[in-house]
Design a protein around this motif. Structure first.
Motif, PDB file in Angstrom:
ATOM      1  N   PRO A 238     -53.984 -50.590 -55.262  1.00  0.00           N
ATOM      2  CA  PRO A 238     -52.650 -50.253 -55.775  1.00  0.00           C
ATOM      3  C   PRO A 238     -52.734 -49.602 -57.154  1.00  0.00           C
ATOM      4  O   PRO A 238     -53.592 -49.949 -57.971  1.00  0.00           O
ATOM      5  CB  PRO A 238     -51.951 -51.621 -55.852  1.00  0.00           C
ATOM      6  N   GLU A 239     -51.852 -48.640 -57.388  1.00  0.00           N
ATOM      7  CA  GLU A 239     -51.907 -47.866 -58.634  1.00  0.00           C
ATOM      8  C   GLU A 239     -51.756 -48.743 -59.871  1.00  0.00           C
ATOM      9  O   GLU A 239     -52.288 -48.421 -60.930  1.00  0.00           O
ATOM     10  CB  GLU A 239     -50.807 -46.797 -58.615  1.00  0.00           C
ATOM     11  N   ARG A 240     -51.042 -49.856 -59.729  1.00  0.00           N
ATOM     12  CA  ARG A 240     -50.804 -50.710 -60.893  1.00  0.00           C
ATOM     13  C   ARG A 240     -52.018 -51.570 -61.253  1.00  0.00           C
ATOM     14  O   ARG A 240     -52.024 -52.233 -62.296  1.00  0.00           O
ATOM     15  CB  ARG A 240     -49.616 -51.628 -60.640  1.00  0.00           C
ATOM     16  N   SER A 241     -53.027 -51.583 -60.383  1.00  0.00           N
ATOM     17  CA  SER A 241     -54.178 -52.446 -60.618  1.00  0.00           C
ATOM     18  C   SER A 241     -54.970 -52.012 -61.837  1.00  0.00           C
ATOM     19  O   SER A 241     -55.152 -50.818 -62.093  1.00  0.00           O
ATOM     20  CB  SER A 241     -55.099 -52.449 -59.386  1.00  0.00           C
ATOM     21  N   ARG A 242     -55.431 -52.985 -62.573  1.00  0.00           N
ATOM     22  CA  ARG A 242     -56.309 -52.723 -63.703  1.00  0.00           C
ATOM     23  C   ARG A 242     -57.766 -52.828 -63.254  1.00  0.00           C
ATOM     24  O   ARG A 242     -58.077 -53.316 -62.177  1.00  0.00           O
ATOM     25  CB  ARG A 242     -56.038 -53.732 -64.821  1.00  0.00           C
ATOM     26  N   ASN A 243     -58.670 -52.364 -64.081  1.00  0.00           N
ATOM     27  CA  ASN A 243     -60.105 -52.483 -63.827  1.00  0.00           C
ATOM     28  C   ASN A 243     -60.512 -51.891 -62.478  1.00  0.00           C
ATOM     29  O   ASN A 243     -61.260 -52.502 -61.706  1.00  0.00           O
ATOM     30  CB  ASN A 243     -60.548 -53.948 -63.905  1.00  0.00           C
ATOM     31  N   ARG A 244     -60.021 -50.699 -62.175  1.00  0.00           N
ATOM     32  CA  ARG A 244     -60.328 -50.072 -60.899  1.00  0.00           C
ATOM     33  C   ARG A 244     -61.832 -49.887 -60.720  1.00  0.00           C
ATOM     34  O   ARG A 244     -62.370 -50.108 -59.630  1.00  0.00           O
ATOM     35  CB  ARG A 244     -59.605 -48.720 -60.793  1.00  0.00           C
ATOM     36  N   ARG A 245     -62.506 -49.473 -61.793  1.00  0.00           N
ATOM     37  CA  ARG A 245     -63.959 -49.275 -61.685  1.00  0.00           C
ATOM     38  C   ARG A 245     -64.676 -50.571 -61.347  1.00  0.00           C
ATOM     39  O   ARG A 245     -65.616 -50.587 -60.541  1.00  0.00           O
ATOM     40  CB  ARG A 245     -64.502 -48.704 -63.000  1.00  0.00           C
ATOM     41  N   GLN A 246     -64.235 -51.677 -61.943  1.00  0.00           N
ATOM     42  CA  GLN A 246     -64.871 -52.969 -61.667  1.00  0.00           C
ATOM     43  C   GLN A 246     -64.593 -53.410 -60.241  1.00  0.00           C
ATOM     44  O   GLN A 246     -65.474 -53.961 -59.565  1.00  0.00           O
ATOM     45  CB  GLN A 246     -64.363 -54.025 -62.652  1.00  0.00           C
ATOM     46  N   ILE A 247     -63.377 -53.177 -59.753  1.00  0.00           N
ATOM     47  CA  ILE A 247     -63.038 -53.527 -58.373  1.00  0.00           C
ATOM     48  C   ILE A 247     -63.938 -52.764 -57.411  1.00  0.00           C
ATOM     49  O   ILE A 247     -64.486 -53.328 -56.450  1.00  0.00           O
ATOM     50  CB  ILE A 247     -61.557 -53.222 -58.078  1.00  0.00           C
ATOM     51  N   ILE A 248     -64.098 -51.458 -57.644  1.00  0.00           N
ATOM     52  CA  ILE A 248     -64.950 -50.630 -56.779  1.00  0.00           C
ATOM     53  C   ILE A 248     -66.387 -51.130 -56.826  1.00  0.00           C
ATOM     54  O   ILE A 248     -67.058 -51.258 -55.791  1.00  0.00           O
ATOM     55  CB  ILE A 248     -64.863 -49.146 -57.203  1.00  0.00           C
ATOM     56  N   LYS A 249     -66.882 -51.437 -58.020  1.00  0.00           N
ATOM     57  CA  LYS A 249     -68.243 -51.946 -58.168  1.00  0.00           C
ATOM     58  C   LYS A 249     -68.432 -53.251 -57.403  1.00  0.00           C
ATOM     59  O   LYS A 249     -69.426 -53.442 -56.692  1.00  0.00           O
ATOM     60  CB  LYS A 249     -68.553 -52.167 -59.652  1.00  0.00           C
ATOM     61  N   ASP A 250     -67.441 -54.139 -57.506  1.00  0.00           N
ATOM     62  CA  ASP A 250     -67.538 -55.448 -56.852  1.00  0.00           C
ATOM     63  C   ASP A 250     -67.581 -55.317 -55.329  1.00  0.00           C
ATOM     64  O   ASP A 250     -68.380 -55.992 -54.664  1.00  0.00           O
ATOM     65  CB  ASP A 250     -66.355 -56.330 -57.258  1.00  0.00           C
ATOM     66  N   VAL A 251     -66.731 -54.458 -54.755  1.00  0.00           N
ATOM     67  CA  VAL A 251     -66.691 -54.358 -53.292  1.00  0.00           C
ATOM     68  C   VAL A 251     -67.902 -53.600 -52.757  1.00  0.00           C
ATOM     69  O   VAL A 251     -68.350 -53.852 -51.633  1.00  0.00           O
ATOM     70  CB  VAL A 251     -65.372 -53.727 -52.795  1.00  0.00           C
ATOM     71  N   LEU A 252     -68.441 -52.672 -53.535  1.00  0.00           N
ATOM     72  CA  LEU A 252     -69.688 -52.024 -53.123  1.00  0.00           C
ATOM     73  C   LEU A 252     -70.823 -53.045 -53.067  1.00  0.00           C
ATOM     74  O   LEU A 252     -71.639 -53.041 -52.139  1.00  0.00           O
ATOM     75  CB  LEU A 252     -70.050 -50.883 -54.089  1.00  0.00           C
ATOM     76  N   GLU A 253     -70.869 -53.943 -54.053  1.00  0.00           N
ATOM     77  CA  GLU A 253     -71.889 -54.987 -54.048  1.00  0.00           C
ATOM     78  C   GLU A 253     -71.669 -55.948 -52.884  1.00  0.00           C
ATOM     79  O   GLU A 253     -72.626 -56.349 -52.209  1.00  0.00           O
ATOM     80  CB  GLU A 253     -71.857 -55.752 -55.370  1.00  0.00           C
ATOM     81  N   ARG A 254     -70.428 -56.290 -52.631  1.00  0.00           N
ATOM     82  CA  ARG A 254     -70.136 -57.270 -51.583  1.00  0.00           C
ATOM     83  C   ARG A 254     -70.497 -56.743 -50.202  1.00  0.00           C
ATOM     84  O   ARG A 254     -70.858 -57.509 -49.317  1.00  0.00           O
ATOM     85  CB  ARG A 254     -68.651 -57.646 -51.637  1.00  0.00           C
ATOM     86  N   THR A 255     -70.410 -55.424 -50.018  1.00  0.00           N
ATOM     87  CA  THR A 255     -70.758 -54.815 -48.734  1.00  0.00           C
ATOM     88  C   THR A 255     -72.159 -54.210 -48.732  1.00  0.00           C
ATOM     89  O   THR A 255     -72.510 -53.460 -47.818  1.00  0.00           O
ATOM     90  CB  THR A 255     -69.737 -53.718 -48.363  1.00  0.00           C
ATOM     91  N   CYS A 256     -72.947 -54.539 -49.757  1.00  0.00           N
ATOM     92  CA  CYS A 256     -74.331 -54.038 -49.861  1.00  0.00           C
ATOM     93  C   CYS A 256     -74.381 -52.514 -49.777  1.00  0.00           C
ATOM     94  O   CYS A 256     -75.231 -51.939 -49.095  1.00  0.00           O
ATOM     95  CB  CYS A 256     -75.211 -54.651 -48.768  1.00  0.00           C
ATOM     96  N   SER A 257     -73.436 -51.862 -50.482  1.00  0.00           N
ATOM     97  CA  SER A 257     -73.297 -50.405 -50.387  1.00  0.00           C
ATOM     98  C   SER A 257     -73.511 -49.704 -51.722  1.00  0.00           C
ATOM     99  O   SER A 257     -73.104 -48.555 -51.889  1.00  0.00           O
ATOM    100  CB  SER A 257     -71.894 -50.044 -49.849  1.00  0.00           C
ATOM    101  N   GLU A 258     -74.155 -50.375 -52.670  1.00  0.00           N
ATOM    102  CA  GLU A 258     -74.323 -49.774 -53.997  1.00  0.00           C
ATOM    103  C   GLU A 258     -75.026 -48.421 -53.936  1.00  0.00           C
ATOM    104  O   GLU A 258     -74.694 -47.506 -54.695  1.00  0.00           O
ATOM    105  CB  GLU A 258     -75.125 -50.708 -54.917  1.00  0.00           C
TER     106      GLU A 258
END
Length: 347
Positions: A238-258
């Motif tokens: 969502p556009e209102r979300s903060r820390n978009r870069r951190q969210i993307i980093k976290d889900v890439l790690e969670r799906t082993c997609s770094e």
């Protein structure tokens, strides 16, 4: 005397100590203090170090509180009132674990007189009990799904009815052509039913807030997005979300997609696209997650990754999850309701 053995101050219902240092206390009732403590540890991950000993003093511990207390990693428990069901559960944990839980109590009773104690009395699986407790405490991310007398103009999907409670997880099985994918597309609103009703969170699909539903269709190598991996994932944030870069980093790690970071989505294989689609839904924090054959194009290692993510979702964020699959490993997952199209829901 160790701090956790001292009497509780007036009005305090729970105290948690780290090596005799007070970390947390609450005046809450029922299981809410333990869920508050869980949030405290999630929000303050650096408060604990290896070798720390956690102890607690609770006014009353039934089996439900014993489940939550053990999951917090507390190894010394003091209770003013303890149920025999809770003590039996702790003894079972001690028999199967090298890390023993010490229990002190003032009064021991057969069981607490509450519905939660009755609900857990014959259960033994920690994850199943934890899920049920979060449901009872309304601490789930998911939404109710109600399907009544649903039919589609083509195919064999006729007069289908079922319900999934908020935070529930449903596996849809059936032969090819039974209407499994059609059902998911009806639930997304991309197809319209010939008859019947679909309510999600008590609303028609068209009235749902954006980002309520996360949908991962079957893998298609021809799917084209002239976007980077990060941009595809950000479509779910969502556009209102903060820390978009951190969210993307976290889900890439969670799906082993770094390693896929920076790649163009068009350049990915079908299995890689599936992983990024799952990452997008995780970033979205969808309340209803619909997955169509989520492991179909994945190798063994990545199939296990998807299974582990689904397991973690059912005991952490707890969205409502509906999965179509032919994967026998997915179909064997414990605690899922099963819907064979054309048959009734097995609860």
């Amino acid at each position: 005397m160790e701090k956790y053995l001292e009497p509780l101050p007036e009005g305090i219902t729970l105290r948690i100590f780290k090596n005799d240092q007070l970390l947390f206390e609450s005046r809450g009732k029922w299981l809410h203090p333990l869920f508050e403590a869980e949030n405290f540890f999630k929000e303050n991950p650096l408060v604990l170090e290896e070798g720390d000993i956690l102890s607690s003093h609770d006014t009353a511990i039934g089996k439900a509180a014993a489940v939550l207390t053990a999951r917090l990693g507390i190894t010394k428990i003091n209770a003013n009132l303890l149920s025999q069901l809770a003590l039996d559960y702790i003894n079972q944990l001690n028999e199967s674990s090298s890390q023993k839980i010490q229990v002190n109590y003032t009064n021991l009773i057969p069981r607490l007189m509450c519905a939660t104690e009755d609900q857990l009395s014959h259960l033994s699986d920690s994850d199943q009990m934890y899920f049920l407790l979060r449901q009872r405490a309304r601490l789930v991310q998911g939404v109710d799904v109600s399907v009544k007398n649903l039919s589609y103009k083509y195919g064999s999907l006729k007069d289908l009815s079922f319900e999934v409670k908020s935070g529930g997880h449903l596996m849809i099985l059936g032969e090819n052509g039974a209407g499994k994918t059609t059902l998911l597309r009806l639930l997304t609103g991309s197809l319209k039913p010939a008859s019947g009703e679909i309510l999600i969170d008590g609303k028609k699909i068209s009235a749902l807030p954006k980002y309520t539903i996360g949908y991962i269709p079957q893998v298609n190598d021809k799917t084209k997005f002239s976007l980077s991996v990060e941009e595809v994932i950000s479509l779910g944030i969502p556009e209102r979300s903060r820390n978009r870069r951190q969210i993307i980093k976290d889900v890439l790690e969670r799906t082993c997609s770094e390693k896929l970071a920076g790649r163009n989505f068009d350049s990915l294989s079908g299995g890689e696209k599936q992983k990024i689609s799952l990452a997008r839904c995780l970033a979205q924090k969808a309340k209803l997650l619909l997955l169509d054959e989520p492991t179909a194009a994945l190798d063994c290692e990545n199939r296990k990754m998807v299974v582990n993510i689904l397991r973690s979702l059912t005991i952490s964020e707890i969205p409502t999850i509906i999965v179509v699959t032919h994967d026998t490993e997915l179909a064997k997952m414990h605690g899922w309701d099963i819907l064979h199209l054309g048959e009734s829901l097995n609860v």
